[in-house]
Write a protein that holds these residues in place. Structure first.
Motif, short mmCIF file in Angstrom:
data_model
loop_
_atom_site.label_atom_id
_atom_site.label_comp_id
_atom_site.label_asym_id
_atom_site.label_seq_id
_atom_site.Cartn_x
_atom_site.Cartn_y
_atom_site.Cartn_z
N PHE A 38 7.60 -0.56 4.83
CA PHE A 38 6.69 -0.98 3.78
C PHE A 38 5.39 -1.43 4.42
CE2 PHE A 38 10.98 -1.55 2.35
CZ PHE A 38 10.96 -1.11 1.03
N LEU A 39 4.28 -0.90 3.94
CA LEU A 39 2.98 -1.26 4.47
C LEU A 39 2.27 -2.18 3.49
CD1 LEU A 39 0.75 -0.84 6.64
CD2 LEU A 39 -0.11 1.03 5.18
N TYR A 40 1.86 -3.35 3.98
CA TYR A 40 1.12 -4.32 3.20
C TYR A 40 -0.24 -4.57 3.84
CZ TYR A 40 5.25 -5.68 0.53
OH TYR A 40 6.33 -5.68 -0.31
N GLN A 41 -1.22 -4.86 3.00
CA GLN A 41 -2.51 -5.30 3.51
C GLN A 41 -2.68 -6.77 3.13
OE1 GLN A 41 -5.96 -3.19 2.10
NE2 GLN A 41 -7.33 -4.33 3.46
N VAL A 42 -3.08 -7.56 4.12
CA VAL A 42 -3.39 -8.97 3.92
C VAL A 42 -4.81 -9.16 4.46
CG1 VAL A 42 -2.79 -11.35 4.45
CG2 VAL A 42 -0.97 -9.63 4.22
N ASP A 43 -5.74 -9.41 3.56
CA ASP A 43 -7.15 -9.52 3.94
C ASP A 43 -7.56 -8.29 4.74
OD1 ASP A 43 -7.42 -11.88 2.52
OD2 ASP A 43 -6.92 -13.13 4.23
N GLN A 92 -5.52 2.95 13.75
CA GLN A 92 -4.70 4.01 14.35
C GLN A 92 -3.24 3.93 13.89
OE1 GLN A 92 -4.95 3.44 18.57
NE2 GLN A 92 -3.20 2.09 18.64
N TYR A 93 -2.77 2.73 13.55
CA TYR A 93 -1.37 2.57 13.14
C TYR A 93 -1.14 2.96 11.68
CZ TYR A 93 -0.97 0.11 17.54
OH TYR A 93 -0.99 -0.21 18.88
N LEU A 94 -2.19 3.32 10.98
CA LEU A 94 -2.06 3.77 9.59
C LEU A 94 -1.68 5.24 9.49
CD1 LEU A 94 -5.09 2.00 7.88
CD2 LEU A 94 -2.68 1.34 7.81
N ASP A 95 -1.80 5.99 10.57
CA ASP A 95 -1.56 7.43 10.55
C ASP A 95 -0.26 7.84 9.84
OD1 ASP A 95 -3.96 8.01 11.72
OD2 ASP A 95 -3.13 8.37 13.71
N LEU A 111 0.81 -1.22 0.00
CA LEU A 111 0.00 0.00 0.00
C LEU A 111 0.84 1.26 0.00
CD1 LEU A 111 -2.76 -0.92 2.62
CD2 LEU A 111 -2.87 -1.09 0.13
N ALA A 112 1.95 1.26 0.74
CA ALA A 112 2.71 2.50 0.88
C ALA A 112 4.12 2.20 1.39
CB ALA A 112 2.02 3.46 1.84
N ILE A 113 4.98 3.20 1.19
CA ILE A 113 6.35 3.14 1.72
C ILE A 113 6.63 4.49 2.37
CG2 ILE A 113 8.79 2.91 1.14
CD1 ILE A 113 7.89 1.42 -1.43
N ARG A 114 7.29 4.43 3.52
CA ARG A 114 7.72 5.67 4.17
C ARG A 114 9.13 5.45 4.69
NH1 ARG A 114 7.31 5.81 9.86
NH2 ARG A 114 6.35 3.94 10.71
N ALA A 160 -0.48 10.22 4.42
CA ALA A 160 0.01 11.17 3.42
C ALA A 160 0.64 10.48 2.22
CB ALA A 160 1.01 12.13 4.06
N CYS A 161 1.04 9.22 2.37
CA CYS A 161 1.72 8.49 1.30
C CYS A 161 0.78 7.72 0.38
CB CYS A 161 2.71 7.49 1.90
SG CYS A 161 3.92 8.18 3.00
#
Length: 82
Positions: free
Chosen positions: A36-41, A66-69, A25-28, A73-74
């Motif tokens: 690196f943010l991944y979504q699994v189900d 809450q941990y997506l904050d 989903l995103a990298i910061r 922006a990315c």
């Protein structure tokens, strides 16, 4: 797969699920790490990598928004509007 089921898998099985079923989903970044943010189900996985060693330093699994904050922006949502 639920978040609870995922938590009880072996580390090897968790990694297999992330790489084969997860959607990036995103990298910061900060000064020392790339995340690196991944979504699994219906849950998320954050993978932290040391920028100087170019190696994975940890996995953080969560199902709370809450941990997506740090990523909001990315995330590009242009496709929603067009």
């Amino acid at each position: 797969m639920t978040f609870q089921q995922f938590k009880y898998l072996s580390e090897c099985d968790q990694e297999f699920i992330i790489w084969n079923k997860g959607t990036e989903l995103a990298i910061r970044e900060d000064a020392t790490h790339r995340y690196f943010l991944y979504q699994v189900d219906a849950f998320y996985v954050e993978i932290s990598c040391d920028k100087t060693q170019n190696s994975i330093t940890g996995f953080f699994f969560f199902d709370s928004l809450q941990y997506l904050d740090p990523y909001l922006a990315c995330i590009n949502i242009d496709a929603v509007y067009y």
